[in-house]
Design a protein around this motif. Structure first.
Motif, PDB file in Angstrom:
ATOM      1  N   LEU A   1       0.832  -1.205   0.000  1.00 56.19           N
ATOM      2  CA  LEU A   1       0.000   0.000   0.000  1.00 56.19           C
ATOM      3  C   LEU A   1       0.866   1.254   0.000  1.00 56.19           C
ATOM      4  O   LEU A   1       0.595   2.215  -0.733  1.00 56.19           O
ATOM      5  CB  LEU A   1      -0.926  -0.018   1.221  1.00 56.19           C
ATOM      6  CG  LEU A   1      -1.886   1.151   1.393  1.00 56.19           C
ATOM      7  CD1 LEU A   1      -3.154   0.684   2.076  1.00 56.19           C
ATOM      8  CD2 LEU A   1      -1.268   2.301   2.203  1.00 56.19           C
ATOM      9  N   ILE A   2       1.924   1.253   0.821  1.00 55.02           N
ATOM     10  CA  ILE A   2       2.820   2.410   0.886  1.00 55.02           C
ATOM     11  C   ILE A   2       3.463   2.661  -0.473  1.00 55.02           C
ATOM     12  O   ILE A   2       3.542   3.810  -0.946  1.00 55.02           O
ATOM     13  CB  ILE A   2       3.890   2.199   1.974  1.00 55.02           C
ATOM     14  CG1 ILE A   2       3.254   2.220   3.361  1.00 55.02           C
ATOM     15  CG2 ILE A   2       4.991   3.261   1.881  1.00 55.02           C
ATOM     16  CD1 ILE A   2       4.182   1.769   4.480  1.00 55.02           C
ATOM     17  N   ILE A   3       3.907   1.598  -1.116  1.00 57.60           N
ATOM     18  CA  ILE A   3       4.531   1.742  -2.432  1.00 57.60           C
ATOM     19  C   ILE A   3       3.518   2.296  -3.436  1.00 57.60           C
ATOM     20  O   ILE A   3       3.848   3.155  -4.261  1.00 57.60           O
ATOM     21  CB  ILE A   3       5.091   0.385  -2.883  1.00 57.60           C
ATOM     22  CG1 ILE A   3       6.292   0.004  -2.011  1.00 57.60           C
ATOM     23  CG2 ILE A   3       5.490   0.413  -4.359  1.00 57.60           C
ATOM     24  CD1 ILE A   3       6.738  -1.429  -2.165  1.00 57.60           C
ATOM     25  N   ALA A   4       2.285   1.829  -3.360  1.00 59.69           N
ATOM     26  CA  ALA A   4       1.248   2.300  -4.280  1.00 59.69           C
ATOM     27  C   ALA A   4       0.877   3.759  -4.021  1.00 59.69           C
ATOM     28  O   ALA A   4       0.586   4.515  -4.966  1.00 59.69           O
ATOM     29  CB  ALA A   4       0.003   1.414  -4.170  1.00 59.69           C
ATOM     30  N   GLU A   5       0.874   4.172  -2.749  1.00 56.29           N
ATOM     31  CA  GLU A   5       0.475   5.538  -2.398  1.00 56.29           C
ATOM     32  C   GLU A   5       1.571   6.555  -2.669  1.00 56.29           C
ATOM     33  O   GLU A   5       1.293   7.730  -2.909  1.00 56.29           O
ATOM     34  CB  GLU A   5       0.095   5.598  -0.911  1.00 56.29           C
ATOM     35  CG  GLU A   5      -1.143   4.807  -0.550  1.00 56.29           C
ATOM     36  CD  GLU A   5      -2.439   5.572  -0.814  1.00 56.29           C
ATOM     37  OE1 GLU A   5      -2.433   6.805  -0.669  1.00 56.29           O
ATOM     38  OE2 GLU A   5      -3.438   4.923  -1.179  1.00 56.29           O
ATOM     39  N   ALA A   6       2.827   6.136  -2.637  1.00 54.38           N
ATOM     40  CA  ALA A   6       3.945   7.053  -2.887  1.00 54.38           C
ATOM     41  C   ALA A   6       4.060   7.367  -4.375  1.00 54.38           C
ATOM     42  O   ALA A   6       3.535   6.643  -5.227  1.00 54.38           O
ATOM     43  CB  ALA A   6       5.240   6.436  -2.379  1.00 54.38           C
ATOM     44  N   ASP A   7       4.753   8.450  -4.685  1.00 53.70           N
ATOM     45  CA  ASP A   7       4.978   8.802  -6.087  1.00 53.70           C
ATOM     46  C   ASP A   7       6.054   7.913  -6.713  1.00 53.70           C
ATOM     47  O   ASP A   7       5.938   7.512  -7.871  1.00 53.70           O
ATOM     48  CB  ASP A   7       5.394  10.270  -6.195  1.00 53.70           C
ATOM     49  CG  ASP A   7       4.309  11.200  -5.704  1.00 53.70           C
ATOM     50  OD1 ASP A   7       3.165  11.084  -6.177  1.00 53.70           O
ATOM     51  OD2 ASP A   7       4.598  12.032  -4.824  1.00 53.70           O
ATOM     52  N   TYR A   8       7.109   7.654  -5.932  1.00 53.58           N
ATOM     53  CA  TYR A   8       8.189   6.782  -6.373  1.00 53.58           C
ATOM     54  C   TYR A   8       8.613   5.921  -5.193  1.00 53.58           C
ATOM     55  O   TYR A   8       8.396   6.270  -4.033  1.00 53.58           O
ATOM     56  CB  TYR A   8       9.389   7.585  -6.900  1.00 53.58           C
ATOM     57  CG  TYR A   8       9.119   8.210  -8.247  1.00 53.58           C
ATOM     58  CD1 TYR A   8       9.410   7.535  -9.424  1.00 53.58           C
ATOM     59  CD2 TYR A   8       8.554   9.482  -8.335  1.00 53.58           C
ATOM     60  CE1 TYR A   8       9.130   8.098 -10.658  1.00 53.58           C
ATOM     61  CE2 TYR A   8       8.268  10.052  -9.571  1.00 53.58           C
ATOM     62  CZ  TYR A   8       8.565   9.350 -10.723  1.00 53.58           C
ATOM     63  OH  TYR A   8       8.292   9.897 -11.947  1.00 53.58           O
ATOM     64  N   ALA A   9       9.239   4.788  -5.501  1.00 53.22           N
ATOM     65  CA  ALA A   9       9.675   3.886  -4.438  1.00 53.22           C
ATOM     66  C   ALA A   9      10.930   3.152  -4.869  1.00 53.22           C
ATOM     67  O   ALA A   9      11.192   2.960  -6.067  1.00 53.22           O
ATOM     68  CB  ALA A   9       8.572   2.874  -4.104  1.00 53.22           C
ATOM     69  N   ILE A  10      11.718   2.754  -3.869  1.00 51.78           N
ATOM     70  CA  ILE A  10      12.850   1.867  -4.096  1.00 51.78           C
ATOM     71  C   ILE A  10      12.619   0.624  -3.247  1.00 51.78           C
ATOM     72  O   ILE A  10      12.244   0.729  -2.078  1.00 51.78           O
ATOM     73  CB  ILE A  10      14.192   2.553  -3.763  1.00 51.78           C
ATOM     74  CG1 ILE A  10      15.369   1.656  -4.158  1.00 51.78           C
ATOM     75  CG2 ILE A  10      14.288   2.952  -2.291  1.00 51.78           C
ATOM     76  CD1 ILE A  10      16.715   2.381  -4.121  1.00 51.78           C
ATOM     77  N   VAL A  11      12.798  -0.551  -3.857  1.00 54.55           N
ATOM     78  CA  VAL A  11      12.464  -1.814  -3.208  1.00 54.55           C
ATOM     79  C   VAL A  11      13.660  -2.747  -3.323  1.00 54.55           C
ATOM     80  O   VAL A  11      14.200  -2.950  -4.410  1.00 54.55           O
ATOM     81  CB  VAL A  11      11.227  -2.461  -3.865  1.00 54.55           C
ATOM     82  CG1 VAL A  11      10.935  -3.806  -3.229  1.00 54.55           C
ATOM     83  CG2 VAL A  11      10.013  -1.552  -3.733  1.00 54.55           C
ATOM     84  N   TYR A  12      14.075  -3.314  -2.186  1.00 52.86           N
ATOM     85  CA  TYR A  12      15.192  -4.251  -2.133  1.00 52.86           C
ATOM     86  C   TYR A  12      14.661  -5.667  -1.958  1.00 52.86           C
ATOM     87  O   TYR A  12      13.674  -5.887  -1.261  1.00 52.86           O
ATOM     88  CB  TYR A  12      16.120  -3.926  -0.959  1.00 52.86           C
ATOM     89  CG  TYR A  12      16.850  -2.615  -1.064  1.00 52.86           C
ATOM     90  CD1 TYR A  12      18.162  -2.563  -1.516  1.00 52.86           C
ATOM     91  CD2 TYR A  12      16.229  -1.422  -0.707  1.00 52.86           C
ATOM     92  CE1 TYR A  12      18.839  -1.360  -1.607  1.00 52.86           C
ATOM     93  CE2 TYR A  12      16.897  -0.211  -0.795  1.00 52.86           C
ATOM     94  CZ  TYR A  12      18.206  -0.185  -1.245  1.00 52.86           C
ATOM     95  OH  TYR A  12      18.872   1.011  -1.340  1.00 52.86           O
ATOM     96  N   GLY A  13      15.351  -6.627  -2.576  1.00 50.02           N
ATOM     97  CA  GLY A  13      14.957  -8.012  -2.380  1.00 50.02           C
ATOM     98  C   GLY A  13      15.568  -8.926  -3.417  1.00 50.02           C
ATOM     99  O   GLY A  13      16.426  -8.521  -4.215  1.00 50.02           O
ATOM    100  N   GLY A  14      15.123 -10.177  -3.413  1.00 46.16           N
ATOM    101  CA  GLY A  14      15.622 -11.169  -4.349  1.00 46.16           C
ATOM    102  C   GLY A  14      14.942 -11.062  -5.700  1.00 46.16           C
ATOM    103  O   GLY A  14      14.190 -10.119  -5.983  1.00 46.16           O
ATOM    104  N   GLN A  15      15.186 -12.063  -6.557  1.00 42.36           N
ATOM    105  CA  GLN A  15      14.620 -12.048  -7.894  1.00 42.36           C
ATOM    106  C   GLN A  15      13.100 -12.038  -7.866  1.00 42.36           C
ATOM    107  O   GLN A  15      12.454 -11.448  -8.737  1.00 42.36           O
ATOM    108  CB  GLN A  15      15.124 -13.261  -8.687  1.00 42.36           C
ATOM    109  CG  GLN A  15      14.784 -13.210 -10.167  1.00 42.36           C
ATOM    110  CD  GLN A  15      15.366 -11.993 -10.864  1.00 42.36           C
ATOM    111  OE1 GLN A  15      16.540 -11.684 -10.698  1.00 42.36           O
ATOM    112  NE2 GLN A  15      14.540 -11.290 -11.629  1.00 42.36           N
TER     113      GLN A  15
END
Length: 464
Positions: A215-229
């Motif tokens: 939800l936070i990623i959807a509500e923000a204008d831009y996002a950076i996300v860390y993780g695996g493939q």
């Protein structure tokens, strides 16, 4: 915080302790505290409040980042001084104390460097402020594409928090969703930024479950996300999300270079920060017979001692034994027909103090197209294979960093022109080399900013 740690969310109105909390544990599995888990309604209201908040002027933002560097590096924040914070991160996450301290130094350097680095991505034809006298005759102005930037943080090392402060320098409001494994660095950094002068509504900390994170990623204008493939696959089609997944960083050694003179650099590329960083080399390709290099690399990496995470000389990550056994089983599965030269029996080295060390592994593959060359694991695990000019650059694609140990100019030109090689280092530079101001996955400003054409009559004061 102290005994019985309580990590609260840090919202626009201050700390928020939710009804829903999850345990914080040490490597032994013992509970050491609790962390709030914010509900979706609170997250929505937080982002709405952030959008309504004002933005600090550019000079004040840079002053606050300078002050935050001092606080983050040396102050007592949330009840923990710098040494106690390092001990806590190491105890909870298994990251060696020396690696935590290196990460802290990196974050401090990044915060201090924003005064210089924030404009590096700005086109030469643009200005950073509409009041600049050049807009009187017409100019491009460097402007934000949005207001709110979300960070879905990782917990492999605290160093991952060295990227997103640039968004604050650019004038974004930042909401951080910390790692459940290691939320302490995110909490400490947000506290430092607030104490340094950023209003609470411009930088917030929202620990939460995955549904609220989405939800936070959807509500923000831009996002950076860390993780695996799997994380990359989930978000890669969303143009407003910058994914930070496996780096698959590589080293190429051509026949015109004596690899024996470079073996320490190669080993450091594999083992830096316990092999957890996306810039750590996971594949080495060699023109000619790769086995002598692979054996020398296995000998170097095999020297690294297995030590508890709190030992001053520890460099390898410690995890609960069951977790390390799972990684070991997965390694055996993906290794297939690769020939193990180190770690073939097991990478699990149990400690008397609890947990197990993730020992290095070196495998030899027989082709530059071997599938194992694309496998990246969160410890010093490297695949070594042959390369020849006829193979071209195809085996080197999809690399966050490629260190090319070669003197062949035409090859260097081809590697630089290959879009899927994000960073190209030449010669005696490990894949893990990085300095403030050098792009990691491009400049963050390339994603978050744009140019706007502007011409004005004399309105208001001009700036030099």
């Amino acid at each position: 915080m102290g005994e019985g740690i309580h990590l609260d969310a840090l919202g626009p109105a201050g700390p928020y302790r939710s009804r829903n909390r999850r345990p914080l544990t040490s490597l032994s599995g013992a509970q050491i505290g609790e962390i709030s888990q914010v509900p979706s309604l609170y997250a929505r209201r937080t982002i709405a409040a952030m959008r309504a908040a004002g933005v600090l002027p550019g000079a004040q933002r840079l002053d606050a980042l300078d002050a935050a560097a001092e606080l983050f590096g040396s102050a007592s924040l949330g009840g923990f001084g710098p040494d106690a914070y390092v001990e806590l991160v190491s105890t909870a996450s298994g990251v060696p104390r020396a690696v935590v301290r290196q990460s802290v130094e990196w974050i401090v350097d990044v915060l201090r460097s924003q005064r210089h680095t924030v404009e590096l991505a700005m086109p030469r034809g643009a200005v950073g402020d509409w009041r600049d006298e050049r807009t009187s005759a017409g100019s491009a102005v460097w402007a934000r594409r949005g207001e709110v930037f979300a960070v879905h943080a990782a917990g492999n090392t605290p160093a991952v928090h060295g990227l997103w402060p640039e968004a604050l320098a650019l004038g974004y409001k930042v909401v951080v969703r910390p790692s459940a494994r290691e939320p302490y660095t995110a909490f400490r950094l947000v506290e430092a930024l607030r104490q340094a002068g950023f209003p609470p509504a411009t930088v917030t900390l929202l620990p939460c479950d995955y549904a609220v994170a989405d939800l936070i990623i959807a509500e923000a204008d831009y996002a950076i996300v860390y993780g695996g493939q799997d994380v990359v696959d989930k978000y890669s089609a969303i143009p407003t999300v910058l994914t930070q997944g496996p780096g698959r960083s590589k080293i190429l050694v051509t026949a015109d270079v004596d690899w024996r003179e470079k073996i320490d650099i190669i080993a450091a590329s594999v083992s830096h920060l316990g092999g957890t960083a996306c810039t750590c080399a996971s594949a080495v390709l060699v023109e000619g017979d790769p086995e002598p290099l692979a054996r020398a690399l296995a000998e170097r990496l095999g020297r690294i001692p297995s030590l508890p995470a709190d030992h001053p000389d520890a460099t390898l990550t410690v995890q609960p034994t069951a977790s390390v056994v799972e990684v070991d089983q997965y390694l055996h599965k993906v290794a297939g027909d690769a020939r193990p030269l180190l770690g073939g029996d097991t990478i699990v080295d149990e400690l008397a103090s609890g947990g197990a060390v993730l020992r290095p592994a070196v495998h030899l593959v027989d082709s530059s197209s071997a599938t194992q060359l694309g496998v990246e694991l969160p410890f010093p695990c490297v695949w070594v294979g042959p390369w020849q000019p006829a193979d071209g650059i195809a085996p080197l694609r999809d690399s966050l960093v490629l260190t090319a140990m070669t003197t062949r100019a035409e090859l260097i030109d081809a590697l630089l022109d290959e879009p899927s090689i994000t960073n190209l280092y030449l010669g005696d530079n490990p894949t893990t080399w990085l300095r403030p101001g050098i792009p990691h996955d491009g400049y963050l400003g390339e994603v978050l900013m744009r140019t706007k054409g502007m011409i004005r009559t004399s309105v208001g004061p001009s700036v030099a």
